[in-house]
Design a protein around this motif. Structure first.
Motif, PDB file in Angstrom:
ATOM      1  N   VAL A  60      -1.372 -16.323   2.034  1.00  0.00           N
ATOM      2  CA  VAL A  60      -2.458 -15.781   1.214  1.00  0.00           C
ATOM      3  C   VAL A  60      -2.041 -14.398   0.733  1.00  0.00           C
ATOM      4  O   VAL A  60      -1.556 -13.578   1.522  1.00  0.00           O
ATOM      5  N   HIS A  83      -2.875 -10.932  -2.163  1.00  0.00           N
ATOM      6  CA  HIS A  83      -3.431 -10.123  -3.253  1.00  0.00           C
ATOM      7  C   HIS A  83      -4.910 -10.315  -3.549  1.00  0.00           C
ATOM      8  O   HIS A  83      -5.333 -10.165  -4.694  1.00  0.00           O
ATOM      9  N   THR A  84      -5.714 -10.604  -2.573  1.00  0.00           N
ATOM     10  CA  THR A  84      -7.158 -10.711  -2.764  1.00  0.00           C
ATOM     11  C   THR A  84      -7.784  -9.365  -2.423  1.00  0.00           C
ATOM     12  O   THR A  84      -7.337  -8.694  -1.500  1.00  0.00           O
ATOM     13  N   SER A 129     -10.539  -8.659  -1.027  1.00  0.00           N
ATOM     14  CA  SER A 129     -11.426  -8.661   0.141  1.00  0.00           C
ATOM     15  C   SER A 129     -10.623  -9.274   1.289  1.00  0.00           C
ATOM     16  O   SER A 129      -9.412  -9.173   1.294  1.00  0.00           O
ATOM     17  N   MET A 154      -8.329 -11.566   3.266  1.00  0.00           N
ATOM     18  CA  MET A 154      -7.367 -12.563   2.812  1.00  0.00           C
ATOM     19  C   MET A 154      -7.773 -13.938   3.337  1.00  0.00           C
ATOM     20  O   MET A 154      -7.760 -14.913   2.616  1.00  0.00           O
ATOM     21  N   SER A 171       0.437 -12.977   5.049  1.00  0.00           N
ATOM     22  CA  SER A 171      -0.536 -12.403   4.130  1.00  0.00           C
ATOM     23  C   SER A 171      -0.031 -11.071   3.600  1.00  0.00           C
ATOM     24  O   SER A 171       0.408 -10.219   4.370  1.00  0.00           O
ATOM     25  N   PRO A 219      -3.336  -6.571  -1.368  1.00  0.00           N
ATOM     26  CA  PRO A 219      -3.153  -6.352  -2.810  1.00  0.00           C
ATOM     27  C   PRO A 219      -2.427  -5.046  -3.132  1.00  0.00           C
ATOM     28  O   PRO A 219      -2.710  -4.008  -2.536  1.00  0.00           O
TER      29      PRO A 219
END
Length: 107
Positions: free
Chosen positions: A6, A8-9, A11, A13, A28, A31
Motif C-alpha cells: 500500500v 501514498h494515501t 490517511s 495506509m 507501505s 505519501p
C-alpha cells in the motif's frame, strides 16, 4: 493475506478491522507530499479487534516537501490475541526530516 503493498494515501495506509486476520509480508510507503500535520498510520489494527497477527511489516517514508512527524507507523490494540512481529521502519531519503515512534499500543 500474503504480500500486501500500500502506498501514498493521505490517511491510514491500512486499517484492519476484521477478526482473526493475518498478514504475512506488508510493505507501505507514506505519501511523498504529506503535510507537517500528517496523522495517518502505515498499519493500523482496529481498537475492537481481539485476534490479529502480522509478520514482516515494513513502513517507510520519503518526505520531499516538509519536515513531517508521524505519530505512529504502526498502531494496534495491546492485548494477548494481537501480535505484530518483525517490524522494519525506514526513512529512504528526501530533503525533509522525519520523526516517528514505531508502534503505539491502543489501550
Amino acid at each position: 493475506m500474503y504480500g500486501l503493498f500500500v502506498e501514498h494515501t493521505l490517511s491510514d495506509m491500512t486499517l484492519w478491522e476484521g477478526e482473526d486476520g493475518a498478514t504475512y509480508f506488508y510493505q507501505s510507503e507514506l505519501p511523498y507530499d504529506a503535510e507537517e500535520a500528517f496523522r495517518g498510520c502505515g498499519y493500523r489494527v482496529g481498537e475492537a479487534v481481539q485476534r490479529h497477527r502480522a509478520t514482516g511489516v515494513g513502513v517507510y517514508a520519503y518526505f520531499r516537501d516538509h519536515d513531517v512527524t508521524v505519530p505512529f507507523a504502526i498502531q494496534a490494540p495491546d492485548r494477548e490475541g494481537v501480535s505484530i512481529q518483525r517490524l522494519d521502519l525506514q526513512r529512504s531519503g528526501g530533503c525533509a526530516g522525519l520523526t516517528w515512534n514505531h508502534m503505539q499500543p491502543i489501550t
